[in-house]
Design a protein around this motif. Structure first.
Motif, mmCIF file in Angstrom:
data_model
loop_
_atom_site.group_PDB
_atom_site.id
_atom_site.type_symbol
_atom_site.label_atom_id
_atom_site.label_comp_id
_atom_site.label_asym_id
_atom_site.label_seq_id
_atom_site.Cartn_x
_atom_site.Cartn_y
_atom_site.Cartn_z
ATOM 1 N N GLN A 195 3.704 -12.546 6.191
ATOM 2 C CA GLN A 195 4.960 -11.879 5.812
ATOM 3 C C GLN A 195 4.668 -10.530 5.167
ATOM 4 O O GLN A 195 5.244 -9.497 5.507
ATOM 5 N N PHE A 196 3.678 -10.514 4.218
ATOM 6 C CA PHE A 196 3.350 -9.262 3.540
ATOM 7 C C PHE A 196 2.751 -8.262 4.537
ATOM 8 O O PHE A 196 3.110 -7.086 4.566
ATOM 9 N N SER A 197 1.837 -8.764 5.351
ATOM 10 C CA SER A 197 1.181 -7.886 6.333
ATOM 11 C C SER A 197 2.217 -7.260 7.273
ATOM 12 O O SER A 197 2.170 -6.073 7.592
ATOM 13 N N GLY A 198 3.218 -8.074 7.637
ATOM 14 C CA GLY A 198 4.286 -7.548 8.491
ATOM 15 C C GLY A 198 5.118 -6.505 7.757
ATOM 16 O O GLY A 198 5.508 -5.479 8.324
ATOM 17 N N TRP A 199 5.335 -6.748 6.466
ATOM 18 C CA TRP A 199 6.075 -5.769 5.657
ATOM 19 C C TRP A 199 5.335 -4.443 5.614
ATOM 20 O O TRP A 199 5.923 -3.365 5.801
ATOM 21 N N VAL A 200 4.011 -4.498 5.409
ATOM 22 C CA VAL A 200 3.216 -3.256 5.364
ATOM 23 C C VAL A 200 3.352 -2.504 6.694
ATOM 24 O O VAL A 200 3.604 -1.301 6.717
ATOM 25 N N ARG A 201 3.233 -3.236 7.800
ATOM 26 C CA ARG A 201 3.322 -2.559 9.117
ATOM 27 C C ARG A 201 4.699 -1.933 9.307
ATOM 28 O O ARG A 201 4.825 -0.804 9.771
ATOM 29 N N GLY A 202 5.725 -2.628 8.822
ATOM 30 C CA GLY A 202 7.079 -2.092 8.987
ATOM 31 C C GLY A 202 7.368 -0.928 8.045
ATOM 32 O O GLY A 202 8.094 -0.001 8.389
ATOM 33 N N ARG A 203 6.760 -0.969 6.861
ATOM 34 C CA ARG A 203 7.037 0.050 5.825
ATOM 35 C C ARG A 203 6.193 1.293 6.027
ATOM 36 O O ARG A 203 6.425 2.326 5.408
ATOM 37 N N THR A 204 5.164 1.173 6.888
ATOM 38 C CA THR A 204 4.264 2.309 7.123
ATOM 39 C C THR A 204 4.682 3.022 8.409
ATOM 40 O O THR A 204 4.675 2.388 9.480
ATOM 41 N N PRO A 205 5.025 4.307 8.336
ATOM 42 C CA PRO A 205 5.444 5.018 9.566
ATOM 43 C C PRO A 205 4.444 4.860 10.713
ATOM 44 O O PRO A 205 4.828 4.704 11.867
ATOM 45 N N ALA A 206 3.138 4.824 10.380
ATOM 46 C CA ALA A 206 2.126 4.661 11.448
ATOM 47 C C ALA A 206 2.177 3.255 12.027
ATOM 48 O O ALA A 206 1.519 2.963 13.033
ATOM 49 N N GLY A 207 2.873 2.338 11.348
ATOM 50 C CA GLY A 207 3.074 0.992 11.898
ATOM 51 C C GLY A 207 1.855 0.096 11.850
ATOM 52 O O GLY A 207 1.776 -0.910 12.553
ATOM 53 N N ARG A 208 0.882 0.426 10.989
ATOM 54 C CA ARG A 208 -0.320 -0.409 10.932
ATOM 55 C C ARG A 208 -1.004 -0.255 9.586
ATOM 56 O O ARG A 208 -0.696 0.652 8.811
ATOM 57 N N TRP A 209 -1.969 -1.146 9.336
ATOM 58 C CA TRP A 209 -2.858 -1.031 8.166
ATOM 59 C C TRP A 209 -3.912 0.024 8.486
ATOM 60 O O TRP A 209 -4.219 0.282 9.653
ATOM 61 N N GLY A 210 -4.470 0.642 7.438
ATOM 62 C CA GLY A 210 -5.543 1.604 7.657
ATOM 63 C C GLY A 210 -6.892 0.911 7.766
ATOM 64 O O GLY A 210 -7.074 -0.197 7.253
ATOM 65 N N GLN A 211 -7.809 1.573 8.452
ATOM 66 C CA GLN A 211 -9.197 1.103 8.542
ATOM 67 C C GLN A 211 -10.030 1.928 7.560
ATOM 68 O O GLN A 211 -9.924 3.150 7.562
ATOM 69 N N PRO A 212 -10.846 1.308 6.705
ATOM 70 C CA PRO A 212 -11.560 2.048 5.648
ATOM 71 C C PRO A 212 -12.260 3.326 6.110
ATOM 72 O O PRO A 212 -12.241 4.331 5.394
ATOM 73 N N GLN A 213 -12.819 3.338 7.308
ATOM 74 C CA GLN A 213 -13.517 4.556 7.752
ATOM 75 C C GLN A 213 -12.545 5.732 7.891
ATOM 76 O O GLN A 213 -12.957 6.893 7.921
ATOM 77 N N GLU A 214 -11.249 5.450 7.934
ATOM 78 C CA GLU A 214 -10.254 6.533 8.055
ATOM 79 C C GLU A 214 -10.069 7.299 6.742
ATOM 80 O O GLU A 214 -9.345 8.300 6.697
ATOM 81 N N LEU A 215 -10.722 6.825 5.685
ATOM 82 C CA LEU A 215 -10.668 7.555 4.411
ATOM 83 C C LEU A 215 -11.781 8.586 4.291
ATOM 84 O O LEU A 215 -11.724 9.490 3.463
ATOM 85 N N ALA A 216 -12.794 8.462 5.154
ATOM 86 C CA ALA A 216 -13.993 9.305 4.994
ATOM 87 C C ALA A 216 -13.678 10.789 5.181
ATOM 88 O O ALA A 216 -14.212 11.641 4.466
ATOM 89 N N GLY A 217 -12.779 11.100 6.110
ATOM 90 C CA GLY A 217 -12.486 12.517 6.388
ATOM 91 C C GLY A 217 -11.984 13.267 5.159
ATOM 92 O O GLY A 217 -12.452 14.371 4.855
ATOM 93 N N ALA A 218 -11.107 12.632 4.400
ATOM 94 C CA ALA A 218 -10.574 13.286 3.190
ATOM 95 C C ALA A 218 -11.699 13.458 2.168
ATOM 96 O O ALA A 218 -11.784 14.481 1.478
#
Ligand code: GCO
Ligand code: CA
Length: 258
Positions: free
Chosen positions: A208-231
Protein backbone atom coordinates in the motif's frame (compact mmCIF):
# COMPACT_ATOMS: atom_id res chain seq x y z
CA UNK A 1 33.72 21.02 -29.55
CA UNK A 2 33.21 18.11 -27.19
CA UNK A 3 34.93 18.31 -23.82
CA UNK A 4 37.17 15.35 -23.03
CA UNK A 5 36.78 13.81 -19.58
CA UNK A 6 40.23 15.01 -18.51
CA UNK A 7 39.25 18.66 -18.97
CA UNK A 8 35.65 18.06 -17.89
CA UNK A 9 34.31 20.31 -15.15
CA UNK A 10 33.06 17.10 -13.58
CA UNK A 11 36.45 15.37 -13.45
CA UNK A 12 37.40 14.45 -9.87
CA UNK A 13 40.78 12.92 -10.71
CA UNK A 14 43.29 13.64 -7.94
CA UNK A 15 40.55 14.53 -5.43
CA UNK A 16 40.01 12.51 -2.24
CA UNK A 17 36.55 12.13 -0.69
CA UNK A 18 35.46 11.00 2.78
CA UNK A 19 31.86 9.70 2.81
CA UNK A 20 30.35 9.00 6.23
CA UNK A 21 27.92 6.13 6.65
CA UNK A 22 29.04 4.58 3.35
CA UNK A 23 29.22 0.84 4.07
CA UNK A 24 25.91 0.42 2.25
CA UNK A 25 22.89 2.17 0.77
CA UNK A 26 22.98 5.73 -0.46
CA UNK A 27 26.42 6.39 1.05
CA UNK A 28 28.06 3.54 -0.85
CA UNK A 29 26.40 4.61 -4.09
CA UNK A 30 27.57 8.21 -3.61
CA UNK A 31 31.10 6.91 -3.02
CA UNK A 32 30.90 4.74 -6.14
CA UNK A 33 29.72 7.71 -8.22
CA UNK A 34 32.57 9.93 -7.01
CA UNK A 35 35.06 7.12 -7.66
CA UNK A 36 33.69 6.58 -11.18
CA UNK A 37 34.60 10.21 -11.89
CA UNK A 38 38.17 9.82 -10.65
CA UNK A 39 38.05 10.48 -6.92
CA UNK A 40 39.84 8.29 -4.41
CA UNK A 41 37.24 7.47 -1.75
CA UNK A 42 37.49 6.86 1.98
CA UNK A 43 34.47 4.94 3.23
CA UNK A 44 33.31 5.28 6.83
CA UNK A 45 31.18 3.16 9.12
CA UNK A 46 31.10 1.90 12.66
CA UNK A 47 30.81 -1.82 11.83
CA UNK A 48 34.25 -3.11 10.82
CA UNK A 49 32.98 -6.11 8.90
CA UNK A 50 30.50 -4.17 6.76
CA UNK A 51 33.04 -1.41 6.16
CA UNK A 52 35.73 -3.88 5.07
CA UNK A 53 33.29 -5.59 2.71
CA UNK A 54 32.33 -2.28 1.11
CA UNK A 55 35.98 -1.23 0.64
CA UNK A 56 36.76 -4.62 -0.89
CA UNK A 57 33.74 -4.28 -3.20
CA UNK A 58 34.82 -0.91 -4.60
CA UNK A 59 38.43 -2.07 -4.96
CA UNK A 60 37.22 -5.12 -6.89
CA UNK A 61 35.44 -2.70 -9.24
CA UNK A 62 38.80 -1.02 -9.90
CA UNK A 63 38.42 2.02 -7.69
CA UNK A 64 40.85 3.52 -5.16
CA UNK A 65 39.07 2.95 -1.85
CA UNK A 66 40.01 2.76 1.81
CA UNK A 67 38.11 2.54 5.07
CA UNK A 68 37.91 4.78 8.17
CA UNK A 69 36.29 3.00 11.11
CA UNK A 70 34.79 5.53 13.50
CA UNK A 71 31.41 6.46 14.96
CA UNK A 72 30.31 9.90 13.76
CA UNK A 73 28.24 10.53 16.90
CA UNK A 74 31.12 10.89 19.37
CA UNK A 75 33.42 13.93 19.43
CA UNK A 76 36.53 11.99 20.51
CA UNK A 77 35.95 9.27 17.94
CA UNK A 78 35.41 11.81 15.16
CA UNK A 79 38.56 13.75 16.11
CA UNK A 80 40.66 10.59 16.10
CA UNK A 81 39.00 9.17 12.99
CA UNK A 82 39.40 12.31 10.87
CA UNK A 83 42.97 12.82 12.12
CA UNK A 84 43.77 9.27 11.03
CA UNK A 85 42.30 9.86 7.55
CA UNK A 86 44.35 13.06 7.22
CA UNK A 87 47.60 11.20 7.96
CA UNK A 88 47.30 9.34 4.65
CA UNK A 89 46.18 12.24 2.44
CA UNK A 90 43.92 15.30 2.19
CA UNK A 91 40.13 15.41 2.30
CA UNK A 92 39.03 17.53 -0.67
CA UNK A 93 35.41 16.40 -0.50
CA UNK A 94 33.37 15.52 2.60
CA UNK A 95 29.98 13.84 2.25
CA UNK A 96 28.03 13.91 5.53
CA UNK A 97 25.78 11.01 4.69
CA UNK A 98 25.55 9.05 7.94
CA UNK A 99 22.02 8.87 9.31
CA UNK A 100 19.40 6.64 10.88
CA UNK A 101 15.63 6.41 10.76
CA UNK A 102 13.38 5.65 13.77
CA UNK A 103 9.73 5.63 12.77
CA UNK A 104 7.66 6.47 15.86
CA UNK A 105 5.03 9.05 16.79
CA UNK A 106 5.97 12.21 18.66
CA UNK A 107 3.81 11.16 21.59
CA UNK A 108 5.56 7.81 21.85
CA UNK A 109 9.17 8.70 21.06
CA UNK A 110 11.49 8.46 24.05
CA UNK A 111 13.94 11.27 24.69
CA UNK A 112 16.72 8.71 24.22
CA UNK A 113 15.49 7.88 20.71
CA UNK A 114 14.97 11.56 19.88
CA UNK A 115 18.55 12.30 20.98
CA UNK A 116 19.86 9.27 19.06
CA UNK A 117 18.30 10.47 15.80
CA UNK A 118 19.38 14.09 16.20
CA UNK A 119 22.92 13.00 17.15
CA UNK A 120 23.31 10.59 14.22
CA UNK A 121 21.67 12.76 11.57
CA UNK A 122 22.50 16.36 12.56
CA UNK A 123 25.14 16.71 15.27
CA UNK A 124 27.40 14.26 13.42
CA UNK A 125 27.58 16.64 10.45
CA UNK A 126 28.80 19.44 12.71
CA UNK A 127 31.33 17.17 14.44
CA UNK A 128 32.84 15.79 11.22
CA UNK A 129 32.70 19.04 9.22
CA UNK A 130 34.49 21.10 11.81
CA UNK A 131 37.26 18.48 12.06
CA UNK A 132 37.68 18.45 8.28
CA UNK A 133 37.23 22.10 7.30
CA UNK A 134 40.37 23.67 8.88
CA UNK A 135 42.59 21.57 6.59
CA UNK A 136 40.31 22.39 3.62
CA UNK A 137 40.70 26.09 4.37
CA UNK A 138 44.47 25.71 4.71
CA UNK A 139 44.57 24.03 1.27
CA UNK A 140 42.56 26.83 -0.35
CA UNK A 141 39.10 25.33 -0.34
CA UNK A 142 36.96 22.18 -0.49
CA UNK A 143 33.52 20.66 -0.92
CA UNK A 144 31.04 19.59 1.76
CA UNK A 145 27.87 17.74 0.75
CA UNK A 146 25.15 16.76 3.24
CA UNK A 147 22.58 14.06 2.58
CA UNK A 148 19.26 15.69 3.38
CA UNK A 149 15.82 14.28 2.58
CA UNK A 150 12.32 15.07 1.37
CA UNK A 151 11.86 15.45 5.10
CA UNK A 152 14.01 18.56 5.02
CA UNK A 153 10.89 20.18 3.51
CA UNK A 154 7.84 18.13 4.46
CA UNK A 155 6.70 15.86 7.27
CA UNK A 156 5.07 12.45 7.34
CA UNK A 157 3.35 10.87 10.33
CA UNK A 158 5.77 8.80 12.53
CA UNK A 159 8.91 10.40 11.13
CA UNK A 160 9.10 13.39 13.51
CA UNK A 161 12.63 12.91 14.88
CA UNK A 162 14.04 12.20 11.39
CA UNK A 163 12.14 15.16 9.88
CA UNK A 164 13.38 17.55 12.56
CA UNK A 165 16.94 16.29 12.09
CA UNK A 166 16.87 16.61 8.30
CA UNK A 167 15.30 20.07 8.52
CA UNK A 168 18.02 21.09 10.92
CA UNK A 169 20.64 19.66 8.58
CA UNK A 170 19.32 21.82 5.73
CA UNK A 171 19.80 24.90 7.92
CA UNK A 172 23.25 23.69 9.07
CA UNK A 173 24.22 23.64 5.36
CA UNK A 174 23.31 27.33 5.21
CA UNK A 175 25.06 28.09 8.51
CA UNK A 176 28.27 26.46 7.25
CA UNK A 177 27.92 28.42 3.99
CA UNK A 178 27.68 31.64 6.01
CA UNK A 179 30.96 30.96 7.80
CA UNK A 180 33.10 29.00 5.31
CA UNK A 181 32.15 30.18 1.80
CA UNK A 182 34.66 33.00 2.06
CA UNK A 183 37.38 30.33 2.30
CA UNK A 184 36.32 28.78 -1.01
CA UNK A 185 34.50 25.93 0.70
CA UNK A 186 31.19 25.07 -0.99
CA UNK A 187 28.61 23.43 1.28
CA UNK A 188 25.44 22.06 -0.32
CA UNK A 189 22.82 19.38 0.23
CA UNK A 190 21.30 16.52 -1.72
CA UNK A 191 17.70 15.68 -0.83
CA UNK A 192 16.71 12.14 -1.82
CA UNK A 193 13.10 11.28 -2.40
CA UNK A 194 11.96 7.68 -1.95
CA UNK A 195 14.82 5.38 -2.94
CA UNK A 196 15.12 1.62 -2.76
CA UNK A 197 17.54 1.19 0.15
CA UNK A 198 17.82 -0.81 3.37
CA UNK A 199 16.40 2.20 5.24
CA UNK A 200 13.22 2.15 3.19
CA UNK A 201 12.95 -1.63 2.77
CA UNK A 202 10.06 -1.91 5.27
CA UNK A 203 8.21 0.74 3.27
CA UNK A 204 8.88 -0.92 -0.09
CA UNK A 205 7.59 -4.23 1.21
CA UNK A 206 4.33 -2.54 2.26
CA UNK A 207 2.41 -2.74 -1.03
CA UNK A 208 0.00 0.00 0.00
CA UNK A 209 2.79 2.43 0.96
CA UNK A 210 4.89 1.52 -2.07
CA UNK A 211 1.86 2.15 -4.28
CA UNK A 212 1.31 5.50 -2.58
CA UNK A 213 4.92 6.52 -3.31
CA UNK A 214 4.54 5.57 -6.99
CA UNK A 215 1.30 7.52 -7.22
CA UNK A 216 2.61 10.56 -5.31
CA UNK A 217 5.81 10.75 -7.36
CA UNK A 218 5.40 12.42 -10.79
CA UNK A 219 8.02 10.01 -12.19
CA UNK A 220 5.71 7.22 -11.03
CA UNK A 221 8.42 5.11 -9.42
CA UNK A 222 10.91 4.72 -6.56
CA UNK A 223 14.43 6.00 -7.16
CA UNK A 224 17.45 3.75 -7.59
CA UNK A 225 20.39 4.77 -5.31
CA UNK A 226 22.82 5.16 -8.23
CA UNK A 227 20.54 7.96 -9.49
CA UNK A 228 21.84 10.14 -6.65
CA UNK A 229 25.45 9.98 -7.81
CA UNK A 230 25.09 12.63 -10.53
CA UNK A 231 24.10 15.36 -8.06
CA UNK A 232 27.00 14.36 -5.80
CA UNK A 233 29.51 14.50 -8.68
CA UNK A 234 28.20 17.94 -9.65
CA UNK A 235 28.43 19.27 -6.07
CA UNK A 236 31.88 17.67 -5.58
CA UNK A 237 33.33 19.14 -8.80
CA UNK A 238 34.54 22.44 -10.23
CA UNK A 239 31.16 22.67 -11.96
CA UNK A 240 29.63 23.89 -8.67
CA UNK A 241 32.35 26.30 -7.48
CA UNK A 242 29.84 29.16 -7.31
CA UNK A 243 26.99 27.08 -5.83
CA UNK A 244 26.73 27.43 -2.04
CA UNK A 245 24.10 26.78 0.63
CA UNK A 246 21.80 25.08 -1.88
CA UNK A 247 19.89 21.80 -1.93
CA UNK A 248 19.34 19.60 -4.98
CA UNK A 249 16.24 17.45 -4.47
CA UNK A 250 16.46 14.16 -6.35
CA UNK A 251 12.89 13.02 -5.83
CA UNK A 252 11.27 12.29 -9.20
CA UNK A 253 9.35 15.55 -8.83
CA UNK A 254 7.59 14.69 -5.57
CA UNK A 255 8.24 18.05 -3.87
CA UNK A 256 7.14 19.96 -6.96
CA UNK A 257 3.47 18.99 -6.76
CA UNK A 258 0.56 18.66 -4.33
C1 GCO B 1 9.95 7.52 5.53
C2 GCO B 1 11.26 7.39 4.84
C3 GCO B 1 11.76 8.70 4.29
C4 GCO B 1 12.87 8.35 3.35
C5 GCO B 1 13.44 9.47 2.63
C6 GCO B 1 12.54 10.41 1.93
O1 GCO B 1 9.77 6.87 6.57
O2 GCO B 1 9.10 8.28 5.03
O3 GCO B 1 12.25 6.84 5.70
O4 GCO B 1 12.21 9.52 5.35
O5 GCO B 1 13.93 7.75 4.07
O6 GCO B 1 14.20 10.19 3.59
O7 GCO B 1 13.42 11.45 1.53
CA1 CA C 1 16.45 9.92 3.27
Amino acid sequence: MTVSLTTSLFDLTGRRALITGSSSGIGLELARGLAQHGASVVLNGRDGGRLEAAVHRLRSEGFEASGALFDVTGEAGVKAGVAEVLTTGPIDILVNNAGIQRRISLLDVTLATWDEVLRNNLTSALLVSREVVPAMIARGGGKIICTLSLMSEVGRRTTGPYTASKGGLKMLVKAMCAEWAEHNVQINGIGPGYFETEMTAPLMQDEQFSGWVRGRTPAGRWGQPQELAGAAVFLASKASDFVNGQVIYVDGGMLAIL
